[in-house]
Design a protein around this motif. Sequence first.
Motif, PDB file in Angstrom:
ATOM      1  N   GLN A   3       0.823  -1.187   0.000  1.00 12.62           N
ATOM      2  CA  GLN A   3       0.000   0.000   0.000  1.00 12.62           C
ATOM      3  C   GLN A   3       0.870   1.254   0.000  1.00 12.62           C
ATOM      4  N   VAL A   4       0.333   2.308  -0.543  1.00 19.88           N
ATOM      5  CA  VAL A   4       0.982   3.614  -0.504  1.00 19.88           C
ATOM      6  C   VAL A   4       0.207   4.457   0.490  1.00 19.88           C
ATOM      7  N   THR A   5       0.939   5.133   1.354  1.00 19.91           N
ATOM      8  CA  THR A   5       0.325   5.833   2.492  1.00 19.91           C
ATOM      9  C   THR A   5       0.827   7.273   2.533  1.00 19.91           C
ATOM     10  N   LEU A   6      -0.094   8.188   2.842  1.00 22.79           N
ATOM     11  CA  LEU A   6       0.267   9.598   3.041  1.00 22.79           C
ATOM     12  C   LEU A   6      -0.178   9.999   4.439  1.00 22.79           C
ATOM     13  N   LEU A   7       0.729  10.562   5.217  1.00 21.31           N
ATOM     14  CA  LEU A   7       0.440  10.981   6.577  1.00 21.31           C
ATOM     15  C   LEU A   7       0.542  12.492   6.678  1.00 21.31           C
ATOM     16  N   VAL A   8      -0.387  13.087   7.379  1.00 17.29           N
ATOM     17  CA  VAL A   8      -0.386  14.525   7.582  1.00 17.29           C
ATOM     18  C   VAL A   8      -0.949  14.819   8.966  1.00 17.29           C
ATOM     19  N   SER A   9      -0.470  15.875   9.576  1.00 18.93           N
ATOM     20  CA  SER A   9      -0.953  16.252  10.901  1.00 18.93           C
ATOM     21  C   SER A   9      -2.460  16.488  10.860  1.00 18.93           C
ATOM     22  N   ALA A  10      -3.156  15.937  11.861  1.00 21.21           N
ATOM     23  CA  ALA A  10      -4.616  16.084  11.898  1.00 21.21           C
ATOM     24  C   ALA A  10      -5.016  17.557  11.978  1.00 21.21           C
ATOM     25  N   SER A  11      -4.183  18.386  12.591  1.00 16.35           N
ATOM     26  CA  SER A  11      -4.531  19.802  12.724  1.00 16.35           C
ATOM     27  C   SER A  11      -4.533  20.532  11.392  1.00 16.35           C
ATOM     28  N   TYR A  12      -3.954  19.920  10.372  1.00 13.32           N
ATOM     29  CA  TYR A  12      -3.918  20.539   9.045  1.00 13.32           C
ATOM     30  C   TYR A  12      -5.324  20.814   8.522  1.00 13.32           C
ATOM     31  N   PHE A  13      -6.266  19.912   8.844  1.00 13.22           N
ATOM     32  CA  PHE A  13      -7.626  20.021   8.309  1.00 13.22           C
ATOM     33  C   PHE A  13      -8.497  20.968   9.131  1.00 13.22           C
ATOM     34  N   VAL A  14      -8.001  21.496  10.241  1.00 19.86           N
ATOM     35  CA  VAL A  14      -8.773  22.485  11.001  1.00 19.86           C
ATOM     36  C   VAL A  14      -7.977  23.758  11.196  1.00 19.86           C
ATOM     37  N   SER A  15      -6.939  23.917  10.377  1.00 20.67           N
ATOM     38  CA  SER A  15      -6.103  25.119  10.513  1.00 20.67           C
ATOM     39  C   SER A  15      -6.841  26.370  10.059  1.00 20.67           C
ATOM     40  N   GLY A  16      -7.935  26.208   9.317  1.00 19.02           N
ATOM     41  CA  GLY A  16      -8.693  27.372   8.860  1.00 19.02           C
ATOM     42  C   GLY A  16      -9.722  27.845   9.858  1.00 19.02           C
ATOM     43  N   TYR A  17      -9.600  27.442  11.114  1.00 25.59           N
ATOM     44  CA  TYR A  17     -10.533  27.861  12.164  1.00 25.59           C
ATOM     45  C   TYR A  17     -10.381  29.366  12.402  1.00 25.59           C
ATOM     46  N   GLU A  18     -11.451  30.117  12.142  1.00 20.93           N
ATOM     47  CA  GLU A  18     -11.435  31.573  12.309  1.00 20.93           C
ATOM     48  C   GLU A  18     -12.212  31.939  13.563  1.00 20.93           C
ATOM     49  N   SER A  19     -11.489  32.377  14.574  1.00 19.21           N
ATOM     50  CA  SER A  19     -12.129  32.692  15.857  1.00 19.21           C
ATOM     51  C   SER A  19     -13.105  33.854  15.725  1.00 19.21           C
ATOM     52  N   ASP A  20     -12.827  34.795  14.783  1.00 23.48           N
ATOM     53  CA  ASP A  20     -13.737  35.929  14.628  1.00 23.48           C
ATOM     54  C   ASP A  20     -15.119  35.484  14.199  1.00 23.48           C
ATOM     55  N   THR A  21     -15.177  34.413  13.444  1.00 23.92           N
ATOM     56  CA  THR A  21     -16.472  33.928  12.944  1.00 23.92           C
ATOM     57  C   THR A  21     -16.986  32.758  13.767  1.00 23.92           C
ATOM     58  N   LEU A  22     -16.113  31.806  14.042  1.00 29.19           N
ATOM     59  CA  LEU A  22     -16.539  30.605  14.765  1.00 29.19           C
ATOM     60  C   LEU A  22     -16.620  30.830  16.272  1.00 29.19           C
ATOM     61  N   GLY A  23     -15.954  31.861  16.783  1.00 30.14           N
ATOM     62  CA  GLY A  23     -15.993  32.134  18.204  1.00 30.14           C
ATOM     63  C   GLY A  23     -15.112  31.197  18.997  1.00 30.14           C
ATOM     64  N   ASN A  24     -15.262  31.250  20.311  1.00 29.70           N
ATOM     65  CA  ASN A  24     -14.455  30.418  21.191  1.00 29.70           C
ATOM     66  C   ASN A  24     -15.068  29.054  21.429  1.00 29.70           C
ATOM     67  N   HIS A  25     -16.344  28.881  21.073  1.00 31.61           N
ATOM     68  CA  HIS A  25     -17.022  27.605  21.331  1.00 31.61           C
ATOM     69  C   HIS A  25     -17.581  26.986  20.057  1.00 31.61           C
ATOM     70  N   GLY A  26     -17.167  27.491  18.896  1.00 37.15           N
ATOM     71  CA  GLY A  26     -17.564  26.838  17.657  1.00 37.15           C
ATOM     72  C   GLY A  26     -16.801  25.538  17.500  1.00 37.15           C
ATOM     73  N   VAL A  27     -17.158  24.760  16.506  1.00 35.05           N
ATOM     74  CA  VAL A  27     -16.496  23.482  16.285  1.00 35.05           C
ATOM     75  C   VAL A  27     -16.257  23.294  14.790  1.00 35.05           C
ATOM     76  N   LEU A  28     -15.103  22.747  14.483  1.00 40.18           N
ATOM     77  CA  LEU A  28     -14.728  22.385  13.124  1.00 40.18           C
ATOM     78  C   LEU A  28     -14.115  20.997  13.217  1.00 40.18           C
ATOM     79  N   ALA A  29     -14.659  20.014  12.482  1.00 42.36           N
ATOM     80  CA  ALA A  29     -14.221  18.644  12.708  1.00 42.36           C
ATOM     81  C   ALA A  29     -14.371  17.813  11.457  1.00 42.36           C
ATOM     82  N   LEU A  30     -13.569  16.719  11.437  1.00 44.00           N
ATOM     83  CA  LEU A  30     -13.708  15.648  10.449  1.00 44.00           C
ATOM     84  C   LEU A  30     -14.088  14.387  11.204  1.00 44.00           C
ATOM     85  N   LEU A  31     -15.116  13.697  10.712  1.00 43.30           N
ATOM     86  CA  LEU A  31     -15.642  12.490  11.364  1.00 43.30           C
ATOM     87  C   LEU A  31     -15.463  11.315  10.429  1.00 43.30           C
ATOM     88  N   GLY A  32     -14.899  10.209  10.968  1.00 48.61           N
ATOM     89  CA  GLY A  32     -14.726   9.013  10.164  1.00 48.61           C
ATOM     90  C   GLY A  32     -16.030   8.280   9.934  1.00 48.61           C
TER      91      GLY A  32
END
Length: 772
Positions: free
Chosen positions: A184-213
């Motif tokens: 198999q060929v595998t690509l690994l990347v930090s999980a935080s890469y997919f939530v790095s676009g979290y904008e506190s100005d819009t999402l606030g301090n209690h918003g959520v951004l997530a990937l679910l398997g």
Amino acid sequence: MIDSTHVSKDADPYSIKQSWLHRLIEPAVLFPSLALLVLAAIWIVTLSLAEREQQAADRRAALLAVDMTETYEAQVVRALREIDTTLKLVRYSLAERRSPQETLESLRQRDLLPPTLLFEVRISDAAGNILASTHDTPIEQVASLAPEQEGIKIGLSLPQAPKEESRLIFSRHLTNNEQDELGQVTLLVSASYFVSGYESDTLGNHGVLALLGADGTFLVRRTGDTIRTGGQVDRAVLLDDNSALDGPARVSVNEWDGVHRYTVARPLFEFPVTIVLGLSLTEQMAAAETLQRSYYWRATLISIIALSVLALLGRLSWKLRKTQAKVLNERLRHAQRAEYLAFHDNLTGLPNRAFFSQLLTKCMQHARRYDRPLALLFLDLDRFKTINDSLGHDAGDELLQEVSQRLCKSVRESDTVARLGGDEFVILLPESTETNQITQVVNKILTAVSAPFTLVGQEFRVTVSIGVARCPADGEDEQTLMKHADVAMYHAKEKGKNNAQFYSAQLKSDSLERLALESGLRNALERQEFQLYYQSKLDMKTGQIIGMEALLRWQHPELGLIMPKQFIPLAEENGLIVPIGRWVLYTACRQNVAWQKAGFPALSMAVNLSARQFHDDGLLRDIEGALQVTGMAPELLEVEITESMMMLNIPRAIGILNGLRKLGVHIAIDDFGTGYSSLSKLKAFPLDTIKIDGSFIQDLVDSADDRNLTEAIIDLGKSLGLTVVAEGVESAAQVDYLRQKACDQIQGFYMHEPQPAEAAALSMQQRLSSAW
């Protein structure tokens, strides 16, 4: 002479009207009325403005959540497509016959790989060993993909050290032209890469951004500055409540932290992940609530002034009486509605469990007092869960409503139909205990329910299983009668569904025994109540023991020794067969090695696999683990499966059998001749042995049909190059006949019956010292 102070009984209507008008314009009535009108107008306007602001804020937040979800979805899809493209590119480049490391180096020099600062690309073989990587990766093994899985697989790698980050693993198969597994060929990347676009100005301090398997595990979840991985949620419920495909988001309580959010969850159709975005209800509504409070303060100030004027004017008694009358009427209507809902099913309008329980108790008391027996029917729809899950709850509710109407039309007006909950119904038949009468009603119900239903534009059919209990014969109280009708209903399901069964004492005994077995089965493994018995297999040419078969027994502390056919089906139903089968594998292999260390020759060890165990994803891992832990040679282990297990899903079965063959394990098809496998299909399976079912051997000497079938199976096995074993051999005549027909091996009571390990060792020792 008429007294001038006397008032006539016939009052002038005009005078009465004038009197009422005079009272209405009196200050004590007029000014309080005006004050109340002003007060009402103030609060109506205030509440209207507050409600408008709240609704506007709610709409903005809901639409914002959907808009941000679409943006996030586009970003994630773009990133996943780039990752998938990289995996495909590496896989395609490997086809050029270069080494894995040369392939990666070539792609990196051509700037065709993602930045190594964020991404790591690995190539591994079928065993999971890393062959090449874009990073200095230590030698290790990576989990291999299941052979039957297609497309990209996304997994989560948890950190092994405190300062390490969780990483997402993207993998694809490497296969040759014959579709054999190469790695198999595998690509690994930090999980935080997919939530790095979290904008506190819009999402606030209690918003959520997530990937679910796909299995409901959070691959990554960010709230504010906090990033987490792992954690389990009910993905189906999350998607059902928050898909928001056709409209704005809805507020729901997120089960992972209990926060109310405008939540949107969308599965990505190209990839096995779901994106989740949520905006905190509290944060999104904060500005609207501040504005609402200012409205309320202003309205309160004006209300205080109005109430002060009202207090000066007084005379509120009439208004209070009117208000009291209104409240009283509201309470009366509410009480009537609550009483109806307390005793009726909200979906079907039928009496509910509470109402039916009271009615049944009264009818049973009446039946005992006047010697008028009654019958109780307990109904449960067959396959309702399948329809409810596949078509949705709305279609399921529509089906329940239609079923309730058909049931009511199938009985007399004096009979009572009630819904207990879910897809369970009960019918009370007063003064009906004759079997013929009840059978007529049951047949009408079965016919009515089995008629086609039209749901979401499609035609469906459902059936119903019915249990019948009669009072007083089957119970003299409400709880007993209901329980016995329920027992009869489950017996109807065991009889194939779409039928009715009458309660009997034997059914209760069977039900109690089944309940005792189910209860004890959950603790039997921990209490070491399972035992393995062993039965030898003899070589027809030499008469020597060449192998043993491990047979499971349950030594129940109260019921004694229980045979597999009594508890294996229960273990199959509740999933316990997998850990039990794993224990059998380890114990049988361990015993085989122990016998070799005691001086016995290296004999084969046969282990039976159940259907659920055979199709379990961890089967190959369990067998490999048992061989490694015990040190048993793989070629000495023989797993036995049935024809029906292979025919259930032929491509999957072939994949599993090939996996077993790669481990070096021998494969036998048990009870051959009782299934429906054809010769063309049988040739496709990598088998070593076929075992003739004992039912054919039992009448072998006296039945020409059994002899012909046995000879045909032996010839078939020989033509396919398989070892043929005859089960259930109990006499010398059967042995002589099988020897004449060149059967390879025999097994049965002729040698010895299944025995515990110690007794089997003694029998083995005696047999090994002699031959035919």
